[in-house]
Write an enzyme that holds these catalytic residues in place. Structure first.
Site, PDB file in Angstrom:
ATOM      1  N   SER A  15       4.971  15.278 -14.705  1.00  0.00           N
ATOM      2  CA  SER A  15       6.241  15.266 -13.971  1.00  0.00           C
ATOM      3  C   SER A  15       6.653  16.610 -13.556  1.00  0.00           C
ATOM      4  O   SER A  15       6.748  17.694 -14.698  1.00  0.00           O
ATOM      5  CB  SER A  15       7.296  14.524 -14.555  1.00  0.00           C
ATOM      6  OG  SER A  15       8.695  14.726 -13.692  1.00  0.00           O
ATOM      7  N   LYS A  67      11.574   1.799 -13.012  1.00  0.00           N
ATOM      8  CA  LYS A  67      12.443   1.882 -12.030  1.00  0.00           C
ATOM      9  C   LYS A  67      13.072   0.439 -11.911  1.00  0.00           C
ATOM     10  O   LYS A  67      14.344   0.306 -11.664  1.00  0.00           O
ATOM     11  CB  LYS A  67      11.946   2.238 -10.777  1.00  0.00           C
ATOM     12  CG  LYS A  67      11.511   3.886 -10.850  1.00  0.00           C
ATOM     13  CD  LYS A  67      11.401   4.103  -9.469  1.00  0.00           C
ATOM     14  CE  LYS A  67      11.010   5.718  -9.376  1.00  0.00           C
ATOM     15  NZ  LYS A  67      10.623   6.378  -7.965  1.00  0.00           N
ATOM     16  N   ASN A  88      16.200   5.185  -9.568  1.00  0.00           N
ATOM     17  CA  ASN A  88      15.596   6.126 -10.280  1.00  0.00           C
ATOM     18  C   ASN A  88      16.677   7.124 -10.776  1.00  0.00           C
ATOM     19  O   ASN A  88      16.233   8.473 -11.351  1.00  0.00           O
ATOM     20  CB  ASN A  88      14.580   6.978  -9.292  1.00  0.00           C
ATOM     21  CG  ASN A  88      15.699   7.909  -8.422  1.00  0.00           C
ATOM     22  OD1 ASN A  88      16.805   7.255  -7.906  1.00  0.00           O
ATOM     23  ND2 ASN A  88      15.230   8.937  -7.829  1.00  0.00           N
ATOM     24  N   ALA A 130       3.026  -1.450  -0.303  1.00  0.00           N
ATOM     25  CA  ALA A 130       4.054  -2.180  -0.445  1.00  0.00           C
ATOM     26  C   ALA A 130       4.633  -2.334  -1.808  1.00  0.00           C
ATOM     27  O   ALA A 130       5.139  -3.532  -2.240  1.00  0.00           O
ATOM     28  CB  ALA A 130       3.457  -3.838   0.174  1.00  0.00           C
ATOM     29  N   GLY A 132       6.985  -0.397  -5.177  1.00  0.00           N
ATOM     30  CA  GLY A 132       8.318  -0.015  -5.195  1.00  0.00           C
ATOM     31  C   GLY A 132       8.417   1.288  -4.491  1.00  0.00           C
ATOM     32  O   GLY A 132       9.467   1.329  -3.782  1.00  0.00           O
ATOM     33  N   ALA A 133       7.484   2.137  -4.591  1.00  0.00           N
ATOM     34  CA  ALA A 133       7.898   3.474  -3.742  1.00  0.00           C
ATOM     35  C   ALA A 133       8.231   3.261  -2.214  1.00  0.00           C
ATOM     36  O   ALA A 133       8.478   3.709  -1.500  1.00  0.00           O
ATOM     37  CB  ALA A 133       6.681   4.389  -3.686  1.00  0.00           C
ATOM     38  N   ASN A 152      -0.593  -2.928   4.583  1.00  0.00           N
ATOM     39  CA  ASN A 152      -1.078  -2.955   3.207  1.00  0.00           C
ATOM     40  C   ASN A 152      -2.179  -4.181   3.009  1.00  0.00           C
ATOM     41  O   ASN A 152      -2.075  -4.921   3.856  1.00  0.00           O
ATOM     42  CB  ASN A 152       0.215  -3.711   2.253  1.00  0.00           C
ATOM     43  CG  ASN A 152      -0.016  -3.726   0.857  1.00  0.00           C
ATOM     44  OD1 ASN A 152      -0.259  -2.523   0.238  1.00  0.00           O
ATOM     45  ND2 ASN A 152      -0.136  -4.915  -0.086  1.00  0.00           N
ATOM     46  N   ARG A 153      -2.916  -3.894   2.099  1.00  0.00           N
ATOM     47  CA  ARG A 153      -4.286  -4.561   1.808  1.00  0.00           C
ATOM     48  C   ARG A 153      -3.925  -6.092   1.600  1.00  0.00           C
ATOM     49  O   ARG A 153      -4.928  -6.929   2.161  1.00  0.00           O
ATOM     50  CB  ARG A 153      -5.109  -4.053   0.789  1.00  0.00           C
ATOM     51  CG  ARG A 153      -6.490  -4.750   0.533  1.00  0.00           C
ATOM     52  CD  ARG A 153      -7.131  -3.983  -0.439  1.00  0.00           C
ATOM     53  NE  ARG A 153      -7.595  -2.509  -0.201  1.00  0.00           N
ATOM     54  CZ  ARG A 153      -8.272  -1.596  -0.661  1.00  0.00           C
ATOM     55  NH1 ARG A 153      -8.673  -1.971  -1.664  1.00  0.00           N
ATOM     56  NH2 ARG A 153      -8.327  -0.378  -0.043  1.00  0.00           N
ATOM     57  N   GLY A 232       4.898  15.735  -0.685  1.00  0.00           N
ATOM     58  CA  GLY A 232       5.351  14.933  -1.611  1.00  0.00           C
ATOM     59  C   GLY A 232       6.531  15.851  -2.521  1.00  0.00           C
ATOM     60  O   GLY A 232       7.565  15.419  -3.139  1.00  0.00           O
TER      61      GLY A 232
END
Length: 269
Positions: A15, A67, A88, A130, A132-133, A152-153, A232
Site C-alpha cells: 500500500s 471493506k 473504505n 464484478a 467490490g471494486a 464478467n466471466r 490507478g
C-alpha cells in the site's frame, strides 16, 4: 497528543497510502501518524476496530478484504457506502462509528485529471469485473454516464452487481460484452483483462484501478494504440484526499504526493 490513523488490509505491504498521507501530514505540520495495519483475519480486523472505538485511533482507511466488514461494523454509513456495499473509511464522530466510501470520488478525480476531454454525459462506460471494486466503479460512473455495462466471466455475478446498484442510480446498468460504442473502459479486475482493443473506438479512454505496475499491460496496449489512459495511482490519490480531510480535520496541503509515490514505486515522475 498525536493523532493516529492508518490503513487496514491484508496483504498491506504494497500500500502507498502511508506514503501519501505521511507526505500531507509533514506538509501540514501536524502532530499525527498514519500507519499500515495488517490484520490477517476478520477477527483481527474486528480487534483493530475495537482500538478505534476506544479512541486509540481516530480513524482508518480500509482496503481488501475488509471493506464489506467495515460497513457492517459501522453505526452510521453514508448513502454512497450503502450503495457500494462496502466502506473504505471508518472514523469516530462523537462516539459514533461512521463509514463512507471515497473510492468513487477517487475514480472520478482520476478521470478528470488524466482524461479531461472525456465526454461522460449521455455516453456509455464499461467496467471489467464484478467484485467490490467494480461495484464502487459502477455506482460512481452511474452518476454521470447514461449507461454502464459490466463484463464478467461469471454473468451471475454481474447480474447480482446490477441488482444491488441499480436502485441507487438512474443510469441503465447492463451485462454486455459490446464495447464498440463505449467511451470508457475501467479495469476493476485484479488480473490482466482479456479484451480485444481493436473493437474499441479510437477515442475510447482506458483506466486501470491497479497501480503496481503503474503502466499495466492493459494501459500499455491501449497507449500504443493511441488511447488516452488513466492509471490507478491517480485514483488512489483521489480517494485519499477526502479521507485525509475526514481523519485529520484539515484539507490536504498542495504538495506533489504523486511524485513521492512514484519514487517509492521506482517510476519516473
Amino acid at each position: 497528543m498525536t493523532i493516529r490513523a492508518g490503513v487496514a488490509g491484508w496483504p498491506i505491504a504494497h500500500s502507498l497510502s502511508p506514503v501519501i498521507h505521511s507526505a500531507w501530514i509533514r506538509a501540514a505540520g501536524l502532530d499525527a501518524a498514519y500507519t499500515a495495519y495488517g490484520p490477517e483475519s476478520d477477527d483481527q480486523f474486528r480487534d483493530l476496530i475495537g482500538d478505534l472505538r476506544q479512541g486509540t485511533l481516530c480513524g482508518l482507511n480500509v482496503t481488501a478484504p475488509y471493506k464489506e466488514i467495515a460497513l457492517e461494523l459501522a453505526e452510521e454509513a453514508s448513502p454512497t457506502a450503502r450503495a457500494c456495499g462496502s466502506a473504505n473509511l471508518l472514523w469516530q464522530d462523537g462516539g459514533v462509528l461512521r463509514a463512507d466510501s471515497t473510492d468513487g470520488h477517487g475514480l472520478m478525480a482520476a478521470l478528470m485529471e488524466q482524461a479531461p476531454t472525456l465526454e461522460m454525459k449521455g455516453n456509455i462506460a464499461t467496467v471489467l469485473g464484478a467484485g467490490g471494486a467494480a461495484r464502487a466503479a459502477v455506482h460512481a460512473l452511474g452518476e454521470v454516464f447514461a449507461e454502464v455495462r459490466i463484463i464478467n466471466r461469471t454473468p451471475a455475478r454481474a447480474d447480482a452487481l446490477i441488482a444491488a446498484v441499480q436502485p441507487h442510480t438512474s443510469a441503465r446498468l447492463a451485462c454486455s460484452d459490446a464495447v464498440s460504442d463505449t467511451a470508457l473502459v475501467v479495469n476493476a479486475l485484479s488480473v490482466p483483462p482479456e479484451l480485444d482493443l481493436t473493437t474499441l473506438a479510437p477515442e475510447a479512454v482506458l483506466m486501470d484501478m491497479t497501480y503496481r505496475p503503474l503502466m499495466t499491460g492493459f494501459l500499455q496496449a491501449g497507449a500504443e494504440r493511441g488511447h488516452t489512459v488513466v492509471d490507478g495511482l491517480a485514483m488512489l490519490i483521489g480517494q485519499a484526499r477526502p479521507s485525509f480531510a475526514t481523519l485529520f480535520g484539515v484539507a490536504p496541503p498542495d504538495v506533489d504526493v504523486r511524485a513521492e509515490a512514484l519514487r517509492v514505486l521506482g517510476e519516473t515522475p
